[in-house]
Structures are given as C-alpha cells and as structure tokens.
Design a protein around this motif. Structure first.
Motif, PDB file in Angstrom:
ATOM      1  N   ALA A  36      -8.416   6.045 -10.426  1.00 25.52           N
ATOM      2  CA  ALA A  36      -7.128   6.735 -10.708  1.00 25.52           C
ATOM      3  C   ALA A  36      -5.937   6.567  -9.713  1.00 25.52           C
ATOM      4  N   ALA A  37      -6.455   6.775  -8.411  1.00 22.54           N
ATOM      5  CA  ALA A  37      -5.475   6.619  -7.365  1.00 22.54           C
ATOM      6  C   ALA A  37      -4.760   4.968  -7.427  1.00 22.54           C
ATOM      7  N   ALA A  57      -0.849   4.040  -8.128  1.00 17.70           N
ATOM      8  CA  ALA A  57      -0.373   3.088  -7.160  1.00 17.70           C
ATOM      9  C   ALA A  57       0.274   1.902  -7.779  1.00 17.70           C
ATOM     10  N   ARG A  58      -0.314   1.407  -8.826  1.00 14.15           N
ATOM     11  CA  ARG A  58       0.323   0.334  -9.385  1.00 14.15           C
ATOM     12  C   ARG A  58       1.451   0.781 -10.211  1.00 14.15           C
ATOM     13  N   ARG A  59       1.402   2.008 -10.939  1.00 13.79           N
ATOM     14  CA  ARG A  59       2.535   2.370 -11.570  1.00 13.79           C
ATOM     15  C   ARG A  59       3.809   2.530 -10.761  1.00 13.79           C
ATOM     16  N   MET A  60       3.405   2.822  -9.320  1.00 12.06           N
ATOM     17  CA  MET A  60       4.365   2.979  -8.437  1.00 12.06           C
ATOM     18  C   MET A  60       5.028   1.821  -7.673  1.00 12.06           C
ATOM     19  N   VAL A 119       0.795  -1.342  -0.140  1.00  8.75           N
ATOM     20  CA  VAL A 119      -0.145   0.129   0.211  1.00  8.75           C
ATOM     21  C   VAL A 119       0.954   1.169   0.043  1.00  8.75           C
ATOM     22  N   MET A 120       0.481   2.151  -0.552  1.00  9.34           N
ATOM     23  CA  MET A 120       1.089   3.509  -0.455  1.00  9.34           C
ATOM     24  C   MET A 120      -0.178   4.582  -0.045  1.00  9.34           C
TER      25      MET A 120
END
Length: 301
Positions: A172-173, A177-180, A140-141
């Motif tokens: 969108a959030a 998060a997946r990109r990060m 999680v972020m």
C-alpha cells in the motif's frame, strides 16, 4: 529461460502454471508464514546461506516448525539448475503454517503429528523495474510507519524483525508513493527515526563511512546490507549500525536502498529534493556485487 520454475521441498519439479496451493492455506488466508527472496545470477543462488539463516530466524519468531535447511538447500539447487544460468532470476522460499482445515481436524491423540506446513521454491523473471533502479537510482518519498522505535522490544508479537508474508501495508505504501510521483519509500518512526523501505534496507554514506539503522528498532536485518558491510570493512570503510533521524538523510553523501533483487539503488530524489551521485557511487555498487557473490555461512549470522 524466462519461464517460472516451481520446486516442492522434496525436490520435485512441479508445473508452475498449474494450481498447487490449497484454498485454505493459512499463508493465503492470514499471511501466517515467512519467505525469502534471492537473486539467481550466473546459475547461483546468491548469498544463500545468509537467506537460509534469516528464514530460520523468521520461522522461529512465528513459532513455525524448524525448517530443515538441508531440504531447502537441495530444493534451491534443483530450482536453480532448472532455471539455468543465462538470465537472472528471482527465487522465493515460501514457508507457511499449512492448511487451516488440518488444524481444525480432530486429533487422534497426544502423539499425533502436527499439520504439515506449506513449503516450496519458486523462481520467476526479475521485474523490469530492477534494471532501471540499478542504473538510474530511484525517486523516494519518506512516509510515517506510525510506530515507535521502542515497539519491537516492547511488543515482540508484532514480528517487526521477521520477514513475514504479511506485506499488505508495504505494498500500500508503494502504491501511494507511485500516486505521488515517487518510485519507492523510506519509512520513519513516530520519533522521525529512519526505519527501512517496504522491500529494502536503508544505508547512508558519509565519506568512507556506511551507516544503517540497527535491527533493535524493528527493522529487518538486511542480507544485502550485511554482505556490503563485510566487503566494505575489508576495504577500509567504517561500517556502523546507528539510529538515524530523517534529517540525517539530507546530511550525507548518498542514500542507498539495498535489497536482494535490485541490489544497490541510489536514492536520486528524496521528498522532491534532487540528490546528485557522489564520486564513490560506483565503488559502493561494486562492493555490493562482490558481497553477494561471497558464499557466507550460517555461522556468519
């Protein structure tokens, strides 16, 4: 079963693979509607009465016509029977304001009926991500939602405590998060108060204490969280609705994202920091399972 099931509010089973939503439905055009998502397990729609109560509250917040809960109950029963008991299912209650063209049409007089809302029940397979989240937890972020905890009470038209179809920001959030390299998100306010996840309620555990942010700061009241608290209190846990700072997430035994389909997903990593499982992790998971199997009543909400 594996195939989707679609049931209209009159209890008729429709073809889930055939077009059935008008192109000018306000739910599709503007996200002007509400929904609930319910886990079907063992041929039962779990915590159904809690979800129906929340559907009614959300509809009231959007000034939608009062949803006839008996009709929803009957439609859910048909959908669950069609789905069967062999596999878990993800059941959605969809309720929107109806067709835009009907609102623009001339009215014959003051006694003319209001345009009919759109209402149906859809059961689909549980997403593949759910099994992994239950078994292994989630990375999680934390992300800023960009709002103050005072906004919900200062601006009720923001609908922060309602479960609306307007989920673009939440999705969108999750994509960000997946990109990060993360799998889920915990939102925080401009004051760095913990809010909620895009599709979950945040609960932390400290010893025999469970804490979740209060609804008054603009978070959606969680059905799974409420079910957990009901069971935990009977087992001697202290359960509290209390405002939390993001720093509190690193000063607890465990963090949980609770939702109606995944149920209990332990946060195993937060903002790059690994979080080990506490000794009572399985106890918390078991209490969630027990809680959603509890029938519950509208009066409980």
């Amino acid at each position: 079963m594996g195939e989707r099931v679609l049931v209209t509010l009159d209890g008729a089973v429709a073809d889930a693979n055939a077009p059935s939503l008008y192109a000018d439905d306000i739910g599709a055009l503007r996200g002007d509607g509400v929904f609930e998502t319910i886990l079907v397990r063992g041929g039962v729609a779990t915590a159904l009465e809690f979800h129906l109560a929340r559907l009614r509250r959300s509809a009231q917040a959007l000034e939608l016509p009062e949803p006839g809960l008996s009709k929803w109950r009957a439609a859910v029963e048909v959908a669950v029977e069609e789905w069967g008991s062999e596999e878990e299912g993800m059941l959605r209650l969809i309720y929107s304001r109806g067709r835009d063209s009907e609102f623009d049409a001339p009215r014959s007089g003051p006694a003319s009926p209001d345009p009919a809302p759109t209402a149906y029940v859809l059961v689909s397979p549980v997403p593949a991500r759910v099994a992994q989240a239950r078994a292994e937890g989630v990375k999680v972020m934390s992300l800023a939602r960009g709002i103050s905890v005072d906004l919900a009470q200062a601006a009720p038209w923001q609908l922060l405590g309602a479960k609306t179809l307007s989920y673009a920001t939440n999705m969108a959030a999750l994509r960000f998060a997946r990109r990060m390299g993360a799998e889920d998100v915990i939102f925080h306010s401009t004051e760095h108060r913990v809010l909620e996840g895009p599709r979950s309620t945040v609960v932390i555990a400290r010893g025999k204490q469970l804490i979740t942010p209060p609804a008054k700061i603009g978070v959606l009241p969680g059905v799974t969280q409420r079910s957990l608290f009901t069971v935990a209190e009977k087992k001697g846990w202290e359960c509290k609705y209390q405002s939390l700072f993001t720093a509190d997430l690193f000063d607890c035994d465990s963090i949980w994202l609770l939702s109606s389909i995944t149920l209990a997903a332990r946060v195993n990593q937060l903002d790059g920091v690994r979080l080990s499982a506490p000794d009572n992790a399985q106890e918390i998971i078991d209490m969630v399972d027990l809680g959603i199997d509890r029938p519950g009543t509208i009066g409980d909400w």
